[in-house]
Write an enzyme that holds these catalytic residues in place. Structure first.
Site, PDB file in Angstrom:
ATOM      1  N   ILE A  28       0.820  -1.217   0.000  1.00 52.04           N
ATOM      2  CA  ILE A  28       0.000   0.000   0.000  1.00 52.04           C
ATOM      3  C   ILE A  28       0.849   1.261   0.000  1.00 52.04           C
ATOM      4  O   ILE A  28       0.330   2.364  -0.073  1.00 52.04           O
ATOM      5  CB  ILE A  28      -0.981   0.039   1.202  1.00 52.04           C
ATOM      6  CG1 ILE A  28      -0.242  -0.222   2.521  1.00 52.04           C
ATOM      7  CG2 ILE A  28      -2.111  -0.967   1.011  1.00 52.04           C
ATOM      8  CD1 ILE A  28      -1.132  -0.119   3.756  1.00 52.04           C
ATOM      9  N   GLY A  29       2.168   1.094   0.063  1.00 53.85           N
ATOM     10  CA  GLY A  29       3.016   2.277   0.031  1.00 53.85           C
ATOM     11  C   GLY A  29       4.476   1.877  -0.087  1.00 53.85           C
ATOM     12  O   GLY A  29       4.838   0.751   0.241  1.00 53.85           O
ATOM     13  N   GLY A  43       8.570   3.566   0.390  1.00 49.83           N
ATOM     14  CA  GLY A  43       9.398   4.703   0.770  1.00 49.83           C
ATOM     15  C   GLY A  43      10.847   4.320   0.651  1.00 49.83           C
ATOM     16  O   GLY A  43      11.153   3.207   0.213  1.00 49.83           O
ATOM     17  N   GLY A  44      11.739   5.226   1.040  1.00 47.28           N
ATOM     18  CA  GLY A  44      13.160   4.963   0.931  1.00 47.28           C
ATOM     19  C   GLY A  44      13.569   3.725   1.723  1.00 47.28           C
ATOM     20  O   GLY A  44      14.504   3.020   1.356  1.00 47.28           O
ATOM     21  N   PHE A  45      12.846   3.427   2.788  1.00 50.72           N
ATOM     22  CA  PHE A  45      13.203   2.331   3.691  1.00 50.72           C
ATOM     23  C   PHE A  45      12.783   0.973   3.184  1.00 50.72           C
ATOM     24  O   PHE A  45      13.276  -0.043   3.629  1.00 50.72           O
ATOM     25  CB  PHE A  45      12.519   2.567   5.031  1.00 50.72           C
ATOM     26  CG  PHE A  45      11.046   2.792   4.835  1.00 50.72           C
ATOM     27  CD1 PHE A  45      10.567   4.081   4.677  1.00 50.72           C
ATOM     28  CD2 PHE A  45      10.173   1.735   4.747  1.00 50.72           C
ATOM     29  CE1 PHE A  45       9.221   4.290   4.437  1.00 50.72           C
ATOM     30  CE2 PHE A  45       8.832   1.957   4.499  1.00 50.72           C
ATOM     31  CZ  PHE A  45       8.369   3.229   4.345  1.00 50.72           C
ATOM     32  N   VAL A  82       5.500  -0.874   2.370  1.00 52.27           N
ATOM     33  CA  VAL A  82       4.464  -1.006   3.385  1.00 52.27           C
ATOM     34  C   VAL A  82       3.385  -1.931   2.841  1.00 52.27           C
ATOM     35  O   VAL A  82       2.862  -1.717   1.748  1.00 52.27           O
ATOM     36  CB  VAL A  82       3.815   0.351   3.729  1.00 52.27           C
ATOM     37  CG1 VAL A  82       2.836   0.176   4.885  1.00 52.27           C
ATOM     38  CG2 VAL A  82       4.867   1.384   4.071  1.00 52.27           C
ATOM     39  N   LYS A 131       5.539  -2.307   7.791  1.00 54.95           N
ATOM     40  CA  LYS A 131       6.649  -1.671   7.076  1.00 54.95           C
ATOM     41  C   LYS A 131       7.867  -2.554   7.182  1.00 54.95           C
ATOM     42  O   LYS A 131       8.330  -2.835   8.286  1.00 54.95           O
ATOM     43  CB  LYS A 131       7.006  -0.349   7.751  1.00 54.95           C
ATOM     44  CG  LYS A 131       6.356   0.835   7.131  1.00 54.95           C
ATOM     45  CD  LYS A 131       6.905   2.090   7.779  1.00 54.95           C
ATOM     46  CE  LYS A 131       6.022   3.259   7.419  1.00 54.95           C
ATOM     47  NZ  LYS A 131       6.452   4.491   8.064  1.00 54.95           N
ATOM     48  N   ASP A 147       8.772  15.609   6.917  1.00 57.14           N
ATOM     49  CA  ASP A 147       8.113  15.274   5.650  1.00 57.14           C
ATOM     50  C   ASP A 147       6.605  15.419   5.804  1.00 57.14           C
ATOM     51  O   ASP A 147       5.853  14.497   5.526  1.00 57.14           O
ATOM     52  CB  ASP A 147       8.501  13.856   5.230  1.00 57.14           C
ATOM     53  CG  ASP A 147       8.221  13.603   3.753  1.00 57.14           C
ATOM     54  OD1 ASP A 147       7.919  14.582   3.029  1.00 57.14           O
ATOM     55  OD2 ASP A 147       8.278  12.439   3.325  1.00 57.14           O
TER      56      ASP A 147
END
Ligand SMILES: *[C@@H]1O[C@H](CO)[C@@H](O)[C@H](O)[C@H]1NC(C)=O
Ligand SMILES: *[C@@H]1O[C@H](CO)[C@@H](O)[C@H](O)[C@H]1NC(C)=O
Length: 834
Positions: free
Chosen positions: A501-502, A504-506, A509, A523, A619
């Protein structure tokens, strides 16, 4: 007072609905002339009728005996073209067709040529020019006798009641044409401006240009004939132009392709163009496999070209996975094509980017390349769905340079200067960050970017899930609940890509469901070193102390097998952003929007003041404000950075990934983040909530692209009301709007010290809600009482009295808070060095 506005809002939505409907029907041009030149009979081609050349609704003006009809005596069965090439109209002297124009604006002018000879005329050696009353379309044109047919397509803005199309024979020659089309096209087909990749400046004035289509390609897909396209365009295949076909592969998608209302439509390009693409062939996960895919096109030198790249993310499983670069003749066209943000966060959605490139004399190549992004953690990939290359002509005979055009030029120069300045600053910041990052890398390799969290409201949840989790104790007593890897594997269907669902840099998710049906967001960081794992623990420990109903709760974590996984409460209604635009979600009314702003302001206020060390979110954006099933706002992703370099690292990626429109301008000057950077970003979110549009929208005219700039322009004129979301425009009470607008303006102040604290912002938003809910002028006293009450509720507020007057904080106090922040950072940096 409110009703005319409401009426206008309704009218606007009605217009939108009608537009939506219309885009579903095939395009029906107002001006539509199709002529089978030199022929006495009508011809049906792909469902369209090219009528006999007898001048029923147009006129042909020519000197006596200057015109002849010619029929091809050669067999035409071998021709790839159609029956249109059987006959020709021949002109021995200058002659003109005159077409009445009902809808001024851009028109396609298409010309069909096939040279053949008979005893009377030699078309194979003909040389002639074709022009409109404003421009030369073809100058000394010589159809190649060895090529069977020639087809030329132009698009020109026609601002007259008539289009005069003249055929002018060269010396000792005749002019001819086999068929022609004059068709009005939608006004948004060609925009007025585009980025010039040679100067890296914005070019304005495309409306005044005649454009000649030189290439129109459907990447990774088949040829499309005029019958497949609403504007009867022809699309070729791209394979033959690939410099190295081994580096590219075809991809296609059979599901539905969406358009963005008002930006793209089947008239921009048909769905069949967007549903196929050419993609970088090797998506090897080893980052060393980097290459560009390049198409090499032959063009006339010494001209400028408008290059339109059509994109549609048909390859990603989830948003924010695909980032790449685009080049024209090795010049950067876009350093960061981010289809998720271009398409307002939707997959399978058609978008396009326009560029202008100058092809110098001495070179007849146009190289179009797509290449991998060099941003950390981005998988090398890239796609192109369609390509149009249009040659720009300079103004021909009769063209007028009107004052408007000159003004546009000055605007363009000013814009360009500002643009260059911004680019230089950005380049400097990026450069510094990269240097620092390299330094940091030498010290230690750390790949885990710590982010969010708090224990918070997971108490009841924890007991419900206790059979599958292990309560941690001792040193890790604060860490919440430790999940076994197997449990999370099961909850996320083994980290199913379709459950993402998402991103990011890490890492990613995933949506997940625990055995007891509790929905969670999981995550998962990329597992690397033990070092990272220690920091992961420290991070959770630190963040677990933050508990607040307006911060997304951490339920637990998993550190088995060197995994670094955090488990959060699942937020049913998704991001605030998705409720504002780019989705079919129901409209939020003004009170709901204010409540959401207030909730998120509370969360941020708590971050800034709730613990001994202020925490900067870094952010803040509408995509990081999540809504639960009751539309209660919670702030997510409040990542903490421990070191300067890392701070910058996440910052750069944040900026580049499309949070650019939220970034504190002071960050560019001082390269230091404070709580006031969050306040600035929050101000942009407030504008977004009010106007319901993306903070950066490159498809809009230049001055509108950046929402913060555009909004402040209107606010400074005292007229922010002009650009607010039409769906709520008539429902906002003027006092409430005024208070809200003032708050936005203060948040967006150039200097941090001039911006209010989150506490002040919260207070002002509460006030705006009060003003909205106030029944009548009589209740003013009540609302003042309420406000006094509220002000005492806001924690750590410096000086409620001065806030009520100017919303400004006491400067010395503010400076103090800056000092304490930098102390926090230096402390963190120190401990890092050990
Ligand atoms: C890609 O698709 C085009 C058009 O369908 C086809 O001509 C071409 O051979 C395909 N290329 C590959 C590598 O499959
Ligand atoms: C792609 O092409 C550009 C322009 O020629 C070049 O600067 C860049 O290094 C190339 N990228 C790769 C990965 O080869």
């Amino acid at each position: 007072m409110a009703s005319p506005k409401l009426g206008f809002g309704l009218l606007l939505s009605l217009v939108l609905i009608i537009n939506l409907r219309k885009s579903d029907c095939a395009f029906n041009p107002t001006d539509n002339y199709l002529i089978n030149c030199g022929s006495l009979i009508d011809t049906d081609v792909d469902g369209r009728v090219f009528v006999a050349d007898n001048g029923s609704s147009w006129t042909l003006t020519a000197p006596k005996d200057a015109v002849a009809n010619l029929t091809n005596s050669k067999s035409v069965s071998s021709l790839t073209g159609s029956s249109l090439y059987l006959d020709a109209r021949v002109f021995t002297e200058s002659s003109s067709y005159s077409f009445p124009i009902k809808q001024q604006g851009r028109h396609f002018i298409r010309l069909y040529f096939f040279p053949f000879d008979n005893q009377q005329f030699k078309l194979t050696t003909a040389q002639f020019s074709v022009s409109t009353q404003d421009n030369t379309l073809l100058s000394n044109f010589k159809p190649q006798p060895d090529s069977s047919t020639a087809f030329k397509e132009f698009s020109a803005n026609i601002n007259h009641d008539n289009l005069i199309l003249s055929f002018i024979p060269g010396n000792n020659s005749v002019a001819f044409v086999n068929a022609l089309e004059v068709i009005s096209v939608p006004n948004n087909l060609i925009l007025d401006s585009a980025k010039n990749v040679n100067s890296q400046q914005n070019y304005q004035g495309l409306s005044n240009q005649v454009l000649e289509t030189v290439y129109r390609l459907n990447m990774g897909g088949p040829n499309l004939s005029p019958g497949d396209d609403d504007l009867w365009r022809t699309w070729g295949t791209d394979g033959g132009f690939l410099l190295d076909p081994d580096l590219a592969k075809n991809v296609s998608y059979t599901g539905a392709i969406s358009y963005i209302d008002g930006v793209t439509s089947p008239e921009i390009a048909p769905r069949s163009v967007y549903s196929t693409a050419t993609e970088l062939a090797s998506q090897s996960s080893t980052l060393s496999a980097r290459f560009n895919v390049t198409w090499k096109l032959n063009v006339d030198n010494g001209f400028s070209y408008l290059v339109r790249m059509h994109f549609c993310d048909i390859v990603s499983k989830a948003l924010n996975n695909l980032y790449f670069k685009a080049y024209l003749n090795s010049l950067s066209a876009s350093n960061y094509v981010d289809l998720s943000s271009l398409s307002a966060n939707a997959l399978h959605t058609a978008v396009f980017l326009d560029f202008i490139v100058e092809v110098p004399s001495g070179s007849s190549n146009l190289a179009v390349s797509i290449g991998p992004s060099d941003t950390d953690g981005v998988v090398p990939d890239g796609i192109l769905n369609g390509l149009e290359v249009m040659k720009m002509s300079s103004s021909g005979p009769g063209a007028v340079i009107d004052p408007v055009k000159k003004k546009g030029k000055i605007g363009a120069i000013v814009g360009a200067v500002l643009g260059i300045l911004a680019l230089l600053i950005l380049a400097a910041v990026v450069f510094c960050c990269i240097r620092r990052r390299k330094k940091a890398k030498k010290q230690q390799s750390k790949t885990w970017l710590p982010f969010s969290i708090n224990g918070g409201t997971s108490q009841s949840l924890a007991s419900r899930t206790s059979n599958i989790t292990t309560a941690t104790s001792g040193k890790n007593g604060n860490l919440g609940y430790r999940f076994s890897f197997v449990v999370l594997q099961e909850a996320t269907n083994n980290f199913d890509e379709n459950w993402v669902i998402g991103v990011g840099g890490f890492g990613k998710v995933y949506k997940g469901t625990l055995r007891d049906e509790t929905k969670v967001a999981v995550k998962r960081g990329n597992p690397k070193s033990q070092q990272g794992l220690n920091e992961f623990h420290t991070e959770i420990e630190l963040l677990s102390r933050l508990r607040h109903r307006h911060l997304v709760s951490l339920i637990g974590y998993c550190d088995e097998r060197n995994e670094m996984i955090l488990v959060y409460e699942y937020m049913e209604k998704g991001t605030l952003k998705s409720h504002l635009y780019g989705s079919d979600l129901p409209n939020l009314n003004w009170e709901q929007r204010l409540e959401i702003c207030i909730g998120s302001a509370r969360g941020l206020h708590y971050l800034h003041t709730g613990s001994a060390k202020a925490i900067i979110h870094r952010d803040v954006k509408s995509a990081n404000i999540l809504l639960d099933e009751n539309l209660m706002a919670k702030v997510a992703d409040f990542g903490l950075s421990k070191t300067g370099p890392e701070l910058d690292q996440t910052h750069v990626s944040t900026a580049v990934k499309g949070s650019f429109g939220y970034l504190d301008p002071e960050y560019f000057r001082r390269q230091q983040l404070t709580e006031k950077s969050d306040v600035y970003s929050f101000g942009v979110v407030l504008l977004e909530v009010l106007c319901a549009r993306p903070v950066i929208d490159p498809t809009l005219p230049r001055e509108m692209v950046n929402l913060a700039e555009w909004g402040m322009k209107w606010q400074k004129r005292g007229d922010l009301g002009q650009i607010i979301d039409a769906r709520i425009a008539g429902t906002i009470k003027p006092d409430s709007l005024r208070k809200f607008a003032e708050t936005v303006e203060k948040c967006l102040a150039d200097f941090g010290v001039e911006r209010p604290t989150m506490g002040d912002v919260l207070w002002n938003l509460e006030y705006a809600l009060q003003l909205q809910e106030a029944e009548s002028p009589d209740s003013e006293v009540n609302s003042i009482n309420r406000i006094v009450e509220l002000s005492s509720q806001v924690q750590n507020m410096n000086n409620p009295g001065s806030v009520a007057e100017g919303g400004m904080v006491n400067n010395s106090l503010n400076d103090l808070s800056d000092v304490s922040m930098s102390r926090v950072f230096s402390q963190l940096i120190k401990s890092e060095g050990r």
